[in-house]
Design an enzyme around this catalytic site. Structure first.
Site, PDB file in Angstrom:
ATOM      1  N   ALA A  66      67.810 -34.512  94.296  1.00  0.00           N
ATOM      2  CA  ALA A  66      66.365 -34.718  94.161  1.00  0.00           C
ATOM      3  C   ALA A  66      65.711 -33.344  94.217  1.00  0.00           C
ATOM      4  CB  ALA A  66      65.869 -35.584  95.312  1.00  0.00           C
ATOM      5  N   GLY A 112      71.034 -36.562  95.360  1.00  0.00           N
ATOM      6  CA  GLY A 112      70.590 -37.557  94.382  1.00  0.00           C
ATOM      7  C   GLY A 112      71.365 -37.486  93.070  1.00  0.00           C
ATOM      8  N   GLU A 115      74.397 -39.420  93.719  1.00  0.00           N
ATOM      9  CA  GLU A 115      73.959 -40.818  93.831  1.00  0.00           C
ATOM     10  C   GLU A 115      73.709 -41.418  92.441  1.00  0.00           C
ATOM     11  OE1 GLU A 115      70.895 -39.654  96.882  1.00  0.00           O
ATOM     12  OE2 GLU A 115      71.695 -41.425  97.888  1.00  0.00           O
ATOM     13  N   GLU A 135      72.643 -33.858 102.039  1.00  0.00           N
ATOM     14  CA  GLU A 135      71.308 -34.117 102.589  1.00  0.00           C
ATOM     15  C   GLU A 135      71.153 -33.720 104.057  1.00  0.00           C
ATOM     16  OE1 GLU A 135      72.779 -36.091 100.376  1.00  0.00           O
ATOM     17  OE2 GLU A 135      71.309 -37.022  99.036  1.00  0.00           O
TER      18      GLU A 135
HETATM   19  C1  HXC Z   1      65.000 -28.142  93.437  1.00  0.00           C
HETATM   20  C2  HXC Z   1      66.798 -26.830  92.892  1.00  0.00           C
HETATM   21  C3  HXC Z   1      67.684 -27.779  93.448  1.00  0.00           C
HETATM   22  C4  HXC Z   1      67.120 -28.961  94.010  1.00  0.00           C
HETATM   23  C5  HXC Z   1      68.837 -26.106  92.714  1.00  0.00           C
HETATM   24  N1  HXC Z   1      67.561 -25.812  92.443  1.00  0.00           N
HETATM   25  N2  HXC Z   1      68.936 -27.288  93.324  1.00  0.00           N
HETATM   26  N3  HXC Z   1      65.465 -27.012  92.892  1.00  0.00           N
HETATM   27  N4  HXC Z   1      65.774 -29.085  93.973  1.00  0.00           N
HETATM   28  N5  HXC Z   1      67.868 -29.928  94.506  1.00  0.00           N
HETATM   29  C6  HXC Z   1      67.020 -24.622  91.797  1.00  0.00           C
HETATM   30  C7  HXC Z   1      67.021 -23.413  92.712  1.00  0.00           C
HETATM   31  O1  HXC Z   1      65.869 -23.414  93.535  1.00  0.00           O
HETATM   32  C8  HXC Z   1      67.003 -22.285  91.704  1.00  0.00           C
HETATM   33  O2  HXC Z   1      65.705 -22.115  91.159  1.00  0.00           O
HETATM   34  C9  HXC Z   1      67.871 -22.820  90.580  1.00  0.00           C
HETATM   35  O3  HXC Z   1      67.877 -24.223  90.724  1.00  0.00           O
HETATM   36  C10 HXC Z   1      69.295 -22.312  90.654  1.00  0.00           C
HETATM   37  O4  HXC Z   1      69.814 -22.613  91.936  1.00  0.00           O
HETATM   38  P1  HXC Z   1      70.505 -21.517  92.876  1.00  0.00           P
HETATM   39  O5  HXC Z   1      70.474 -22.065  94.254  1.00  0.00           O
HETATM   40  O6  HXC Z   1      69.920 -20.177  92.650  1.00  0.00           O
HETATM   41  O7  HXC Z   1      72.008 -21.539  92.282  1.00  0.00           O
HETATM   42  P2  HXC Z   1      73.348 -21.253  93.084  1.00  0.00           P
HETATM   43  O8  HXC Z   1      73.183 -20.117  94.035  1.00  0.00           O
HETATM   44  O9  HXC Z   1      74.410 -21.152  92.047  1.00  0.00           O
HETATM   45  O10 HXC Z   1      73.600 -22.556  93.969  1.00  0.00           O
HETATM   46  C11 HXC Z   1      73.804 -23.822  93.342  1.00  0.00           C
HETATM   47  C12 HXC Z   1      73.666 -24.981  94.374  1.00  0.00           C
HETATM   48  C13 HXC Z   1      72.337 -24.801  95.130  1.00  0.00           C
HETATM   49  C14 HXC Z   1      74.847 -24.907  95.359  1.00  0.00           C
HETATM   50  C15 HXC Z   1      73.739 -26.282  93.618  1.00  0.00           C
HETATM   51  O11 HXC Z   1      71.292 -24.689  94.168  1.00  0.00           O
HETATM   52  C16 HXC Z   1      72.006 -25.932  96.054  1.00  0.00           C
HETATM   53  O12 HXC Z   1      72.570 -26.017  97.151  1.00  0.00           O
HETATM   54  N6  HXC Z   1      71.062 -26.778  95.650  1.00  0.00           N
HETATM   55  C17 HXC Z   1      70.545 -27.835  96.490  1.00  0.00           C
HETATM   56  C18 HXC Z   1      71.534 -28.971  96.596  1.00  0.00           C
HETATM   57  C19 HXC Z   1      71.029 -30.066  97.514  1.00  0.00           C
HETATM   58  O13 HXC Z   1      70.805 -29.843  98.732  1.00  0.00           O
HETATM   59  N7  HXC Z   1      70.829 -31.298  96.979  1.00  0.00           N
HETATM   60  C20 HXC Z   1      70.365 -32.414  97.734  1.00  0.00           C
HETATM   61  C21 HXC Z   1      68.880 -32.507  97.642  1.00  0.00           C
HETATM   62  S1  HXC Z   1      68.222 -33.801  98.628  1.00  0.00           S
HETATM   63  P3  HXC Z   1      64.766 -20.869  91.563  1.00  0.00           P
HETATM   64  O14 HXC Z   1      63.539 -21.081  90.689  1.00  0.00           O
HETATM   65  O15 HXC Z   1      64.501 -21.028  93.000  1.00  0.00           O
HETATM   66  O16 HXC Z   1      65.578 -19.666  91.222  1.00  0.00           O
HETATM   67  C22 HXC Z   1      68.498 -35.181  97.750  1.00  0.00           C
HETATM   68  C23 HXC Z   1      68.001 -36.457  98.382  1.00  0.00           C
HETATM   69  C24 HXC Z   1      68.146 -37.636  97.481  1.00  0.00           C
HETATM   70  O17 HXC Z   1      69.044 -35.176  96.704  1.00  0.00           O
HETATM   71  C25 HXC Z   1      67.497 -38.875  98.074  1.00  0.00           C
HETATM   72  C26 HXC Z   1      66.034 -38.955  97.854  1.00  0.00           C
HETATM   73  C27 HXC Z   1      65.465 -40.315  98.215  1.00  0.00           C
END
Ligand code: HXC
Length: 259
Positions: A66, A112, A115, A135
């Site tokens: 998400a 997400g 999911e 998460e």
């Molecule tokens: C918003 C995201 C994002 C996310 C990545 N980006 N994941 N933006 N939401 N979930 C954006 C980053 O901010 C960045 O943009 C660009 O994508 C590239 O990501 P980087 O982090 O620079 O890349 P990298 O270092 O290669 O790392 C990749 C990654 C990391 C390991 C996938 O991005 C990461 O950990 N992302 C978050 C994963 C996560 O926690 N997902 C769960 C979310 S909660 P900018 O503009 O900043 O450079 C969820 C809840 C669902 O999903 C349920 C809801 C009801």
């Protein structure tokens, strides 16, 4: 169909949906979820669509979760609403679709994103894919059905381990634990998904829907055997059942019409 965050096109009765926010690793923001809900409804009502392949743009991510940037400032009620709306309009809508959905996981499938892949009926992963539910690193838990579907797919122990440690698994480990059906080189990802749908396309469409519905009932509502009995019975009312049996007797290939 013109969308801002998705690319969607139909080719040879397959609907291809690509989540197209590559710079944000295809993170699911509100607009993307709204568009997904729309294209899922379209898939359901369009006879021409016999199956769906869902993937992410680029070579790095399927969907990285998400959109975390939309979360700040949310309270409990808004969080609950986010999860409920998403589950109803997108995740459960995919799982309950009458058309088979295949997730083509072309890289990170996190939160997400995993999911979403788990809501699909089948998952094919490219060999660079990494899958996880991180998460708890944000102080959250999965909210788009992840606690339920991961448990269904890999069992309670492994699901609790993956969710509480927030560790990612590789594509090959995901295959070993039953989280994905198959792993292929990235270049072959879409063709592997097409291969499966091209076989399904030869079968009777209403029987495919009945089969998916019955399998989903096995894990979701506790009346799977009854669902199977009802769906089995309904198949006898279809023209395709008559065609299938007639074709068998006449030693020819069945010509199914989806009626
Ligand atoms: C918003 C995201 C994002 C996310 C990545 N980006 N994941 N933006 N939401 N979930 C954006 C980053 O901010 C960045 O943009 C660009 O994508 C590239 O990501 P980087 O982090 O620079 O890349 P990298 O270092 O290669 O790392 C990749 C990654 C990391 C390991 C996938 O991005 C990461 O950990 N992302 C978050 C994963 C996560 O926690 N997902 C769960 C979310 S909660 P900018 O503009 O900043 O450079 C969820 C809840 C669902 O999903 C349920 C809801 C009801």
């Amino acid at each position: 169909m013109a969308y801002q965050n998705l690319i969607s096109e139909i080719k040879e009765n397959i609907l291809y949906i690509t989540i197209n926010r590559e710079k944000a690793l295809n993170a699911l923001n509100k607009d993307t979820l709204t568009e997904l809900a729309d294209v899922i409804a379209f898939a359901n009502k369009t006879e021409q669509v016999r199956g769906v392949i869902l993937t992410g743009a680029g070579e790095k991510a399927f969907v990285a979760g998400a959109d975390i940037k939309e979360f700040s400032g949310y309270n409990g009620e808004q969080g609950e609403d986010l999860a409920k709306r998403g589950q109803d309009l997108v995740f459960n809508a995919i799982e309950n679709s009458s058309k088979p959905f295949i997730a083509a996981i072309n890289g990170f499938a996190l939160g997400g994103g995993l999911e979403l892949a788990m809501a699909c009926h089948m998952r094919i992963a490219s060999d660079n894919a990494k899958l996880g539910l991180p998460e708890v690193t944000l102080g959250l838990i999965p909210g788009y059905g992840g606690t339920q579907r991961l448990t269904q797919l890999v069992g309670k122990g492994k699901a609790i381990e993956m969710i509480t440690t927030a560790t990612m698994v590789t594509a090959s480990d995901a295959e070993k634990i039953g989280l994905v059906n198959d792993v292929v080189p990235q270049a072959d990802l879409i063709s592997k998904a097409e291969e499966i749908l091209n076989v399904i396309k030869q079968r009777a469409p209403l029987a495919i829907s009945a089969a998916i519905k019955s399998v989903i009932a096995a894990v979701n509502n506790g009346d799977g055997y009854l669902t199977e009995i009802k769906e089995f019975g309904k198949c006898f009312e279809t023209a395709d059942f008559k065609e299938g049996v007639t074709a068998f007797v006449e030693k020819r290939k069945a010509n199914f019409t989806g009626k």
